[in-house]
Design an enzyme around this catalytic site. Structure first.
Site, PDB file in Angstrom:
ATOM      1  N   TYR A 268       6.533 -14.230  -9.928  1.00  0.00           N
ATOM      2  CA  TYR A 268       7.857 -14.016  -9.116  1.00  0.00           C
ATOM      3  C   TYR A 268       7.865 -14.594  -8.031  1.00  0.00           C
ATOM      4  O   TYR A 268       7.910 -15.431  -7.411  1.00  0.00           O
ATOM      5  CB  TYR A 268       6.682 -13.191  -8.217  1.00  0.00           C
ATOM      6  CG  TYR A 268       6.918 -11.874  -7.289  1.00  0.00           C
ATOM      7  CD1 TYR A 268       7.963 -11.742  -6.527  1.00  0.00           C
ATOM      8  CD2 TYR A 268       6.589 -10.431  -7.454  1.00  0.00           C
ATOM      9  CE1 TYR A 268       8.551 -11.147  -6.295  1.00  0.00           C
ATOM     10  CE2 TYR A 268       6.582  -9.212  -6.615  1.00  0.00           C
ATOM     11  CZ  TYR A 268       7.995  -9.892  -5.978  1.00  0.00           C
ATOM     12  OH  TYR A 268       8.330  -8.790  -5.415  1.00  0.00           O
TER      13      TYR A 268
ATOM     14  N   GLU B 251       3.840  -2.709  -9.143  1.00  0.00           N
ATOM     15  CA  GLU B 251       2.036  -3.069  -8.863  1.00  0.00           C
ATOM     16  C   GLU B 251       2.059  -2.040  -7.290  1.00  0.00           C
ATOM     17  O   GLU B 251       1.963  -1.298  -6.658  1.00  0.00           O
ATOM     18  CB  GLU B 251       3.308  -3.937  -7.947  1.00  0.00           C
ATOM     19  CG  GLU B 251       3.792  -5.456  -8.995  1.00  0.00           C
ATOM     20  CD  GLU B 251       5.003  -6.718  -7.884  1.00  0.00           C
ATOM     21  OE1 GLU B 251       5.239  -5.775  -6.321  1.00  0.00           O
ATOM     22  OE2 GLU B 251       5.424  -6.794  -8.463  1.00  0.00           O
TER      23      GLU B 251
ATOM     24  N   ASP C 231       5.142  -8.527   4.526  1.00  0.00           N
ATOM     25  CA  ASP C 231       5.562  -6.927   4.355  1.00  0.00           C
ATOM     26  C   ASP C 231       6.763  -6.962   5.614  1.00  0.00           C
ATOM     27  O   ASP C 231       6.010  -6.888   6.662  1.00  0.00           O
ATOM     28  CB  ASP C 231       4.656  -5.931   3.862  1.00  0.00           C
ATOM     29  CG  ASP C 231       4.135  -6.304   2.683  1.00  0.00           C
ATOM     30  OD1 ASP C 231       5.110  -6.343   1.587  1.00  0.00           O
ATOM     31  OD2 ASP C 231       2.948  -6.961   2.509  1.00  0.00           O
TER      32      ASP C 231
END
Length: 271
Positions: A176, A50, A61
Site C-alpha cells: 500500500y 478494507e 486518519d
C-alpha cells in the site's frame, strides 16, 4: 486457504485494469447498518474491501474517518462485532477479499495469536496495521503469517531505498503506497509523484502496488489506475456514510460504481 487477494489482482490484471479497493469503518454508523453498506461496495464494483477497526486515536486518519470511528464507537461497536461483521460478509461474499485496517492496540490487546486466529476464523484475507513499523513487528506479522493471513505493509513518500527492504520483508498480499505525507482524505498527491513512486516500488517488488490517501474522484482514480495495480478510496465513501447514516447504502453503491466505471474506461482507452 484460498488466496483471494492474488486471485482478484490476477483477474483485474487479465482485464487490463487496476483493482478498486474501498474502505469503510466497521460499525459506522452502527453494526446493524454495516452489512448493507458492505454489500453496496460489492454491488458497486469494489474488488477488494478494507474494513476499518474503530479506534479512539486514529493517528493516520483525517477528519472524515476520525468522525466515523467516533460514530462507530459511540454506537457501542466492539472488536468482537468487527469479526462478526467480517464473518457475515464472508458468508455472503465468498470470493471478495476483505482486509482489516487499523491500529495495534485493538489488534494486540488480547495477544497477536488470538487476533490472527480470529482473522482466519472470520475469513479475513489480510491486515493493515498502521502504527507498527516493520522494525518493531515482533508479534503481529509472525502471528498472521502462521495462520495464512496477509500482512499488508505501507510505503510512504519518505520510504527511501535504504528502508524499503525492511518494509518489504514479510509483506504480502499487496504493498500500500500512501501517496501523501499526511493524514487520510485531506490532500491529493501530484500524479507525477505517484507515477514516480509506483515505478520505484515496482522495481523493488513483485507485489501488486495499491495507491491511496487523497483519492476522492473517478478522474483521480482513473489516472492512478493507469500506473498502479490498485486504487484505494476511503474518506470520500466514509463522508457519504456520515451524510446519510443508516440510509447510506444506495448512495455508496452509486459512488463506488462511478469509480469502478472510471477504471473500466481506463482499460477500454488503453485497449
Amino acid at each position: 486457504m484460498t488466496d483471494r487477494l492474488s486471485t482478484r489482482f490476477a483477474a483485474c490484471r487479465a482485464q487490463s485494469r487496476a483493482a478498486l479497493i474501498t474502505f469503510v469503518t466497521g460499525g459506522d454508523p452502527d453494526v446493524a447498518s454495516s452489512a448493507a453498506i458492505l454489500d453496496a461496495l460489492v454491488a458497486g464494483g469494489a474488488d477488494i474491501i478494507e474494513l476499518g477497526m474503530p479506534f479512539t486515536d486514529p493517528m493516520a486518519d483525517g477528519p472524515a474517518i476520525e468522525l466515523a470511528n467516533l460514530r462507530s464507537l459511540g454506537s457501542g461497536t466492539k472488536t468482537k462485532d468487527i469479526f462478526a461483521i467480517a464473518a457475515d460478509f464472508r458468508a455472503r461474499h465468498p470470493d471478495t477479499p476483505l482486509i482489516l485496517m487499523g491500529y495495534a492496540n485493538p489488534m494486540l490487546v488480547r495477544g497477536a495469536d488470538w487476533f490472527a486466529d480470529q482473522c482466519r476464523t472470520a475469513g479475513v484475507d489480510g491486515v493493515i496495521c498502521v502504527d507498527v513499523p516493520p522494525e518493531e513487528d515482533a508479534e503481529i506479522g509472525p502471528a498472521l503469517r502462521a495462520t495464512g493471513v496477509h500482512l499488508v505493509r505501507l510505503a510512504t513518500p519518505t520510504t527511501d531505498a535504504a528502508r524499503l527492504p525492511a518494509v518489504l520483508d514479510g509483506a504480502s498480499g499487496f504493498l500500500y503506497h500512501v501517496a501523501v505525507a499526511g493524514i487520510t482524505g485531506k490532500q491529493q498527491a501530484a500524479q507525477a509523484s505517484i507515477e514516480l513512486a509506483v515505478s520505484r516500488l515496482k522495481a523493488a517488488t513483485d507485489l501488486p502496488i495499491a495507491v491511496g490517501f487523497g483519492v476522492r474522484t473517478p478522474d483521480q482514480a482513473a489516472a492512478i489506475g493507469r500506473v498502479a495495480d490498485g486504487v484505494v478510496v476511503g474518506s470520500a465513501i466514509v463522508d457519504i456514510v456520515g451524510s446519510h447514516g443508516d440510509a447510506a447504502a444506495p448512495f455508496v453503491r452509486e459512488f463506488v460504481a462511478s469509480l469502478s466505471n472510471a477504471l473500466t474506461r481506463t482499460q477500454e482507452t488503453a485497449a
